[in-house]
Scaffold this motif. Structure first.
Motif, PDB file in Angstrom:
ATOM      1  N   SER A   1      12.585   4.113   5.078  1.00  0.00           N
ATOM      2  CA  SER A   1      13.288   5.071   4.222  1.00  0.00           C
ATOM      3  C   SER A   1      13.134   4.718   2.749  1.00  0.00           C
ATOM      4  O   SER A   1      12.917   5.600   1.898  1.00  0.00           O
ATOM      5  CB  SER A   1      14.770   5.110   4.576  1.00  0.00           C
ATOM      6  OG  SER A   1      14.934   5.497   5.910  1.00  0.00           O
ATOM      7  N   ASP A   2      13.229   3.403   2.454  1.00  0.00           N
ATOM      8  CA  ASP A   2      13.051   2.971   1.059  1.00  0.00           C
ATOM      9  C   ASP A   2      11.668   3.336   0.549  1.00  0.00           C
ATOM     10  O   ASP A   2      11.502   3.791  -0.586  1.00  0.00           O
ATOM     11  CB  ASP A   2      13.247   1.456   0.943  1.00  0.00           C
ATOM     12  CG  ASP A   2      14.700   1.073   1.114  1.00  0.00           C
ATOM     13  OD1 ASP A   2      15.544   2.000   1.086  1.00  0.00           O
ATOM     14  OD2 ASP A   2      14.977  -0.125   1.275  1.00  0.00           O
ATOM     15  N   HIS A   3      10.663   3.116   1.420  1.00  0.00           N
ATOM     16  CA  HIS A   3       9.293   3.429   1.021  1.00  0.00           C
ATOM     17  C   HIS A   3       9.144   4.927   0.771  1.00  0.00           C
ATOM     18  O   HIS A   3       8.453   5.338  -0.163  1.00  0.00           O
ATOM     19  CB  HIS A   3       8.331   2.973   2.125  1.00  0.00           C
ATOM     20  CG  HIS A   3       6.896   3.139   1.767  1.00  0.00           C
ATOM     21  ND1 HIS A   3       6.314   2.498   0.709  1.00  0.00           N
ATOM     22  CD2 HIS A   3       5.908   3.886   2.325  1.00  0.00           C
ATOM     23  CE1 HIS A   3       5.048   2.829   0.620  1.00  0.00           C
ATOM     24  NE2 HIS A   3       4.778   3.677   1.592  1.00  0.00           N
ATOM     25  N   LEU A   4       9.826   5.727   1.606  1.00  0.00           N
ATOM     26  CA  LEU A   4       9.738   7.184   1.437  1.00  0.00           C
ATOM     27  C   LEU A   4      10.360   7.619   0.115  1.00  0.00           C
ATOM     28  O   LEU A   4       9.890   8.553  -0.525  1.00  0.00           O
ATOM     29  CB  LEU A   4      10.434   7.888   2.591  1.00  0.00           C
ATOM     30  CG  LEU A   4       9.759   7.747   3.950  1.00  0.00           C
ATOM     31  CD1 LEU A   4      10.615   8.388   5.014  1.00  0.00           C
ATOM     32  CD2 LEU A   4       8.378   8.374   3.937  1.00  0.00           C
ATOM     33  N   LYS A   5      11.404   6.901  -0.294  1.00  0.00           N
ATOM     34  CA  LYS A   5      12.061   7.262  -1.551  1.00  0.00           C
ATOM     35  C   LYS A   5      11.121   7.066  -2.724  1.00  0.00           C
ATOM     36  O   LYS A   5      11.222   7.754  -3.733  1.00  0.00           O
ATOM     37  CB  LYS A   5      13.309   6.402  -1.739  1.00  0.00           C
ATOM     38  CG  LYS A   5      14.560   7.119  -1.256  1.00  0.00           C
ATOM     39  CD  LYS A   5      15.777   6.226  -1.394  1.00  0.00           C
ATOM     40  CE  LYS A   5      16.769   6.548  -0.299  1.00  0.00           C
ATOM     41  NZ  LYS A   5      17.511   5.349   0.130  1.00  0.00           N
TER      42      LYS A   5
ATOM     43  N   ARG B   1       0.831  -1.204   0.000  1.00  0.00           N
ATOM     44  CA  ARG B   1       0.000   0.000   0.000  1.00  0.00           C
ATOM     45  C   ARG B   1       0.864   1.252   0.000  1.00  0.00           C
ATOM     46  O   ARG B   1       2.071   1.199   0.256  1.00  0.00           O
ATOM     47  CB  ARG B   1      -0.909   0.008   1.241  1.00  0.00           C
ATOM     48  CG  ARG B   1      -1.875  -1.159   1.302  1.00  0.00           C
ATOM     49  CD  ARG B   1      -2.898  -1.026   0.203  1.00  0.00           C
ATOM     50  NE  ARG B   1      -3.740  -2.202   0.093  1.00  0.00           N
ATOM     51  CZ  ARG B   1      -4.867  -2.373   0.774  1.00  0.00           C
ATOM     52  NH1 ARG B   1      -5.245  -1.493   1.662  1.00  0.00           N
ATOM     53  NH2 ARG B   1      -5.601  -3.426   0.582  1.00  0.00           N
ATOM     54  N   HIS B   2       0.219   2.363  -0.245  1.00  0.00           N
ATOM     55  CA  HIS B   2       0.923   3.628  -0.403  1.00  0.00           C
ATOM     56  C   HIS B   2       1.146   4.319   0.948  1.00  0.00           C
ATOM     57  O   HIS B   2       2.202   4.892   1.197  1.00  0.00           O
ATOM     58  CB  HIS B   2       0.112   4.528  -1.339  1.00  0.00           C
ATOM     59  CG  HIS B   2       0.692   5.893  -1.508  1.00  0.00           C
ATOM     60  ND1 HIS B   2       0.296   6.959  -0.748  1.00  0.00           N
ATOM     61  CD2 HIS B   2       1.645   6.354  -2.356  1.00  0.00           C
ATOM     62  CE1 HIS B   2       0.974   8.031  -1.114  1.00  0.00           C
ATOM     63  NE2 HIS B   2       1.805   7.682  -2.076  1.00  0.00           N
TER      64      HIS B   2
ATOM     65  N   LYS C   1       8.153   7.872  -2.805  1.00  0.00           N
ATOM     66  CA  LYS C   1       7.079   8.843  -2.577  1.00  0.00           C
ATOM     67  C   LYS C   1       5.913   8.257  -1.785  1.00  0.00           C
ATOM     68  O   LYS C   1       4.752   8.601  -1.995  1.00  0.00           O
ATOM     69  CB  LYS C   1       6.565   9.408  -3.916  1.00  0.00           C
ATOM     70  CG  LYS C   1       7.507  10.399  -4.555  1.00  0.00           C
ATOM     71  CD  LYS C   1       7.534  11.696  -3.775  1.00  0.00           C
ATOM     72  CE  LYS C   1       8.761  12.522  -4.127  1.00  0.00           C
ATOM     73  NZ  LYS C   1       9.172  13.425  -3.064  1.00  0.00           N
ATOM     74  N   GLY C   2       6.219   7.300  -0.924  1.00  0.00           N
ATOM     75  CA  GLY C   2       5.172   6.774  -0.063  1.00  0.00           C
ATOM     76  C   GLY C   2       4.948   7.688   1.130  1.00  0.00           C
ATOM     77  O   GLY C   2       5.726   8.601   1.383  1.00  0.00           O
TER      78      GLY C   2
END
Lengths: 234, 207, 231
Positions: free
Chosen positions: B174-178, B149-150, B180-181
């Motif tokens: 951090s990976d998810h933030l990269k 999920r986003h 654009k999550g």
């Protein structure tokens, strides 16, 4: 114009304004009705004086069912249109319905003792009114047994609606059950015609009970609104 | 991006917070801090639509979430403060269930990779009731990857985790933030996340 | 077209996974199911001891008693059906799957029937064998239980969903459920004890209650679950 029927604040004002009128009307109508019923109407040639119980029994029975119908209407309003007054109304009115149901059952069995020889028979009507009473008791218990008051109100409202679907089915099934297990001679209450001299006091008593019911509603609902305000203030 | 406008929350008779306004942006981790009872869990539950705020609105994609609730739900992963894995099932069965439930496209190989990342690969057929509380928490956090999920809403994700696992989860976030999550979490433990902002509930405390 | 079929398949897989998981969890620990079956037999024994060994009386009373015990057995599982999923937050995560709670309620009805009513239905021929009633009556008894027990399951789930946020008054669930069961027990007992013509009529009524409860039940259950979730 009819907003006092679903707006707590407006209901409160309307009830306060009409308090005295309703009270006096109920008292006068009761006196007239009771006098008419006990003194001026003739005794039944078969049942004698005991027929007079009918003047309390029948209006109480009607009101017992009418209360449930009203609760159903307010339940639908509350759940589908999110009108909080519906919850307040159901909470306030369920004990009144129970009182009328008990009145109906008790006067019925007082009448039944000399007529049938027993206080209680498992007649279809008696049984289904008893179940109606049980439904009122369950609604009252549900309203009081949740930590979160709003939750209890919602759940009991759902139960009211469930009951409104189920009570007719129960009535039907109990009728069926009764005709299977017992001869139909017992349900004597359904007399085909009623003498006009008995009908008039019955009508007066019915109206008197309806007004009394209105009075009780306005008292109970106002009390409930006050409790609600108290909770909100804390 | 999620906007909260003027939300107030009431539990029982106490007003927990009042007129809270904030903005949650994509690609930035929002960390909700505050002392016990300041309403961190309540705020996260409001954001996950598991609790109705007493007042106020939450706006997502220019609309109130209450008008677009199904779409909003499909964006969310919510990890509660309790573990929802079933004690009587094995680790693998729990993950398989989540995969089927969320219609996820993750392959079985990735399960093993995931589990070996968080040192659970030896426990794959073990019942969950035999795991330690930290391991249960790590199993719960695999849902982040499984659900795809986003927006992630995490309530105390690091409860009972060791330093190593915390850094792995921080890396995952951090990976998810990269990509654009969106990540919203409440935590007492300092985490190594590149992009983060704070919402301090103590400042908004009523009374 | 195949794309739609595939999506449908995934969707059903996602609903069925809930059912399968529930069944799996209970099957891991069969003791609860065994306990319900033993409870059923024990109460029959108690009633037989209370009535006495007189065969004529037993033949009259045992079928109504069997049905009453069936309702009691449904009552005792009320607090087990949905509470686990509510307390460990599973209803919370179902909310985000895009499956509506009505469908989840249907899957719960399905699993609860399999887990708590089917064992009793399987037990029924053996019990009927012990109490020696004639064959048509056994047949009728099993038919009425097969139609009636899903209705009971729906009612148990309704009261169970109503009791989700209530942890102090556990008997309230049974109190809600029993009045709802009155029509079911009347028509099923009526169908067994009366003659053939009335049998079909009463089975038809029972079937109509069955379909009505299946239509209304999931709706009510999901409403109650949503109320409990927003708490």
């Amino acid at each position: 114009m009819f907003s006092f029927l679903y707006n707590p604040g407006k209901f409160f004002i309307a009830a306060e304004k009409s308090h005295n009128y309703i009270k006096m009307t109920a008292i006068y109508l009761m006196i007239i009705g009771i006098l008419y019923a006990l003194v001026f109407s003739p005794d039944d040639y078969q049942q004698g004086f005991t027929v007079k119980i009918m003047f309390i029994h029948v209006p109480a029975a009607w009101l017992a069912m009418f209360t449930y119908a009203l609760m159903t209407i307010y339940g639908i309003l509350a759940l589908s249109f999110k009108i909080t007054f519906g919850y307040i109304f159901i909470k306030a009115v369920a004990p009144i319905g129970l009182i009328f149901t008990l009145m109906c059952l008790i006067t019925g069995s007082i009448w039944g003792k000399p007529m049938w020889g027993t206080w209680w028979v498992w007649d279809a009507r008696l049984t289904s009114v008893l179940i109606l009473g049980i439904f009122y008791i369950i609604i009252m218990i549900l309203n009081r047994s949740f930590d979160d008051i709003e939750n209890g109100e919602k759940i009991s409202t759902i139960f009211v609606l469930l009951g409104s679907i189920n009570l007719p089915i129960i009535k039907f099934s109990v009728d069926w059950w009764n005709t299977l297990h017992q001869p139909a001679s017992i349900s004597k209450l359904a007399s085909p015609s009623i003498e006009i001299s008995l009908l008039l006091p019955l009508i007066v008593m019915t109206i008197a009970f309806k007004v009394l019911f209105l009075f009780l509603i306005s008292l109970r609902v106002r009390a409930e609104i006050n409790i609600r305000k108290q909770i909100l203030k804390e | 991006m999620i906007l909260a406008s003027n939300i107030s929350c009431k539990r029982g008779n106490n007003l927990i917070f009042e007129n809270l306004n904030f903005k949650i942006e994509d690609g930035v981790a929002t960390i909700i801090s505050g002392k016990n009872g300041s309403g961190k869990t309540s705020l996260l539950r409001i954001l996950a639509n598991l609790l109705k705020p007493k007042k106020g609105d939450i706006i997502w994609k220019g609309k109130s979430i209450y008008k677009n609730i199904d779409e909003y739900h499909k964006e969310l992963t919510y990890i509660a403060d309790i573990n929802c894995s079933k004690e009587n099932l094995s680790v693998y069965e729990n993950m398989k269930f989540w995969k089927n439930l969320y219609k996820s496209s993750i392959s079985n190989d990735l399960f093993l990779k995931l589990l070996s990342n968080i040192d659970l690969d030896n426990y794959i057929n073990e019942r969950v009731k035999n795991l330690s509380s930290g391991q249960k928490r790590k199993l719960e956090l695999t849902r982040l990857i499984i659900e795809e999920r986003h927006t992630w809403i995490l309530d105390e994700p690091f409860l009972g985790l060791d330093q190593h696992s915390v850094s792995i989860i921080g890396q995952t976030i951090s990976d998810h933030l990269k990509q654009k999550g969106t990540v919203i979490l409440s935590s007492h433990i300092p985490v190594n996340i590149t992009n983060k902002t704070y919402i301090d509930l103590d400042l908004h405390e009523s009374n | 077209m195949s794309q739609i079929n595939k999506n449908l398949f995934i969707f059903f897989k996602s609903i069925l996974s809930i059912s399968f998981r529930d069944i799996k969890i209970q099957f891991r620990n069969m003791s609860y199911i065994y306990s319900i079956m033993i409870f059923f037999i024990m109460i029959i024994l108690i009633f037989i001891f209370a009535i006495g060994p007189d065969e004529e009386q037993l033949k009259v009373y045992l079928i109504p008693i069997l049905w009453s015990i069936l309702i009691l057995c449904s009552c005792i599982s009320i607090n087990n059906l949905l509470k686990d999923d509510y307390l460990d937050g599973n209803f919370g995560i179902y909310q985000f799957t895009g499956i509506s709670f009505e469908l989840i309620a249907i899957s719960k009805i399905f699993t609860s029937w399999i887990l708590y009513q089917l064992p009793i239905l399987i037990l029924m021929p053996f019990i009927a064998f012990i109490i020696e009633i004639n064959e048509t009556k056994i047949f009728h008894l099993i038919i009425t239980i097969a139609i009636g027990s899903p209705i009971l399951t729906v009612f148990t789930l309704i009261s169970s969903a109503m009791m989700l946020t209530n942890s102090k008054n556990l008997i309230l669930g049974s109190i809600i459920m029993i009045p709802l069961c009155i029509p079911v027990i009347i028509f099923s007992i009526g169908a067994i004890t009366n003659d053939q013509e009335l049998f079909t009529a009463q089975i038809n009524i029972l079937l109509s209650i069955f379909f009505a409860s299946l239509a209304i039940g999931p709706w009510v259950i999901s409403g109650c679950i949503k109320i409990a979730l927003k708490n």
